[in-house]
Enzyme design. Structure first.
Site, short mmCIF file in Angstrom:
data_model
loop_
_atom_site.label_atom_id
_atom_site.label_comp_id
_atom_site.label_asym_id
_atom_site.label_seq_id
_atom_site.Cartn_x
_atom_site.Cartn_y
_atom_site.Cartn_z
N ASP A 153 0.82 -1.43 -0.31
CA ASP A 153 0.26 -0.30 0.13
C ASP A 153 0.90 1.29 0.10
O ASP A 153 2.06 1.43 0.25
CB ASP A 153 -0.79 0.14 1.02
N GLU B 287 -0.07 -1.80 5.56
CA GLU B 287 0.54 -1.63 6.14
C GLU B 287 -0.31 -0.31 7.36
O GLU B 287 0.22 -0.77 8.40
CB GLU B 287 1.82 -1.86 5.99
ZN LIG Z 1 5.21 3.62 6.38
ZN LIG Z 2 6.49 0.99 5.39
#
Ligand SMILES: [Zn+2]
Ligand SMILES: [Zn+2]
Length: 395
Positions: free
Chosen positions: A82, A140
């Site tokens: 991401d 994440e």
């Molecule tokens: Zn980051």
């Molecule tokens: Zn990262």
């Protein structure tokens, strides 16, 4: 020798890995919206010849590369996919084409490296025993963390890996080098949202109001005793408040004040206790001064502990691959990483890939609009990951 074969393949595929990274960089997607990225990864895995690919957590993948005697041992390699809500300020040919979204944390590099490692490993699969599980995860950067959803979706089952290895770019380490830390490495993170309610009024008539601004001031100072007086000094803890919002004026006391902050530490038991203590102090101060309290803690990622033995073995393997002088020791870092969810479940090793190049001006930190990487590092990003995986399978 397998090590030399992996090295020469990483060199041979370097340009391809760089162009993969540039493609991903130009087409960033926000957390849990990695639809094109996931489709791209799936297609690329197919081109490599990896067919055992399972969808996980909506936009993630788990893929298997089976060597000889595939049931002998399983090692997982992880990349996140991401990007962040940042407007890219770099003027580069691969600049983000998705305005307001940017790969400013290097997850494009992680995904490209893992695809490169996959291609290398698939090509040498007759030269190792066991199975490599490739994990491409979403989200994440956003709580609850893609890793936690991947685990819920059984990414660590069938087959269950004995260990997991992940890497992250590090703009403070020169390209060509990597960094490791056995044991405690990164912090847990919790978001704190406080509302202190009082009763507003004319600033000249304190006898008629309950001042949430004064209460909040006391509260912020008092909460620091969590870190200075309650925490065990041997356990790192950070409590920071980055936002106070009281919309009064010079002579207007508002009805309420909102406060936001973050609490980070490296011990789950203390983390839970600290939450209780914060609540206790906050209730005491706010109610003692006549106000009303709303105190919300949104739990983020757990602390990240690298398994000491796995990490020491990985450091040895990295020294063999890159040379003694290119493997650095890292210090504890109070940022958080959702890789921690994996390392709470199985042995984990999360290491840093140096991506700095001062001569080219590639020095910006992650999460900034000018972040970029020295792309030469991707050869190591792919090659070292492949080598660490086969080294661990052979252990
Ligand atoms: Zn980051
Ligand atoms: Zn990262």
């Amino acid at each position: 020798m397998l090590k030399d074969r992996i090295k020469s393949l990483a060199k041979a595929y370097k340009e391809e890995i760089i162009s993969t990274r540039r493609h991903l960089h130009a087409h960033p997607e926000l957390s849990f919206q990695e639809f094109e990225t996931a489709a791209f990864v799936k297609k690329r895995l197919g081109e490599i010849g990896i067919t055992e690919v399972e969808s996980k957590a909506n936009t993630g993948w788990a893929a298997l590369i089976k060597g000889k005697n595939p049931d002998k041992k399983v090692v997982a390699l992880r990349a996140d996919m991401d990007a962040l809500p940042i407007v890219e300020a770099n003027d580069v040919p691969y600049k983000s084409q998705n305005l307001g979204v940017m790969h400013a944390c290097g997850h494009d590099a992680h995904t490209a490296s893992l695809l490169g490692a996959a291609k290398i490993l698939n090509e040498v699969k007759d030269q190792f025993e066991g199975t490599i599980k490739l994990i491409f995860q979403p989200g994440e950067e956003l709580v609850p963390g893609g890793a936690s959803l991947m685990i819920k979706d059984k990414v660590l089952e069938n087959p269950r890996p004995a260990s997991i290895i992940g890497q992250h770019v590090m703009p403070f380490i020169p390209a060509g080098k990597v960094g490791f830390r056995p044991g405690l490495y990164m912090a847990s993170t919790d978001e704190i949202y406080i509302t202190v309610s009082g009763k507003g009024g004319h600033g000249a008539m304190p006898e008629t109001f309950i001042d949430p601004v004064l209460i909040s001031s006391h509260l912020i100072v008092a909460l620091q005793q969590i870190v200075s007086r309650v925490a065990n000094p041997k356990i790192p803890s950070v409590l920071s408040f980055g936002r106070i919002e009281g919309l009064g004026a010079t002579n207007v006391i508002p009805n309420e004040v909102k406060i936001q902050g973050t609490f980070r530490t490296l011990d789950e038991e203390w983390r839970a206790k600290a939450h209780q203590k914060m609540l206790q102090i906050a209730h005491g101060i706010v109610e003692g001064m006549g106000g009303k309290l709303d105190f919300e803690i949104r739990k983020g990622y757990p602390f990240l502990k690298n398994d000491p033995e796995l990490t020491l073995r990985s450091m040895d393997a990295a020294r063999e691959f890159l040379g003694e002088e290119n493997v650095l020791d890292l210090d504890i870092w109070m940022a958080a990483e959702d890789f921690a969810f994996f390392s709470q479940e199985i042995d984990g090793c999360f290491y840093r890939l140096g991506t700095r190049n001062e001569e080219k001006g590639i020095v910006s930190g992650v999460h900034t609009p000018t972040f970029d990487i020295e792309e030469d590092a991707l050869e190591i990003g792919a090659g070292l990951m492949a080598w660490l995986a086969v080294s661990e399978l052979a252990y």
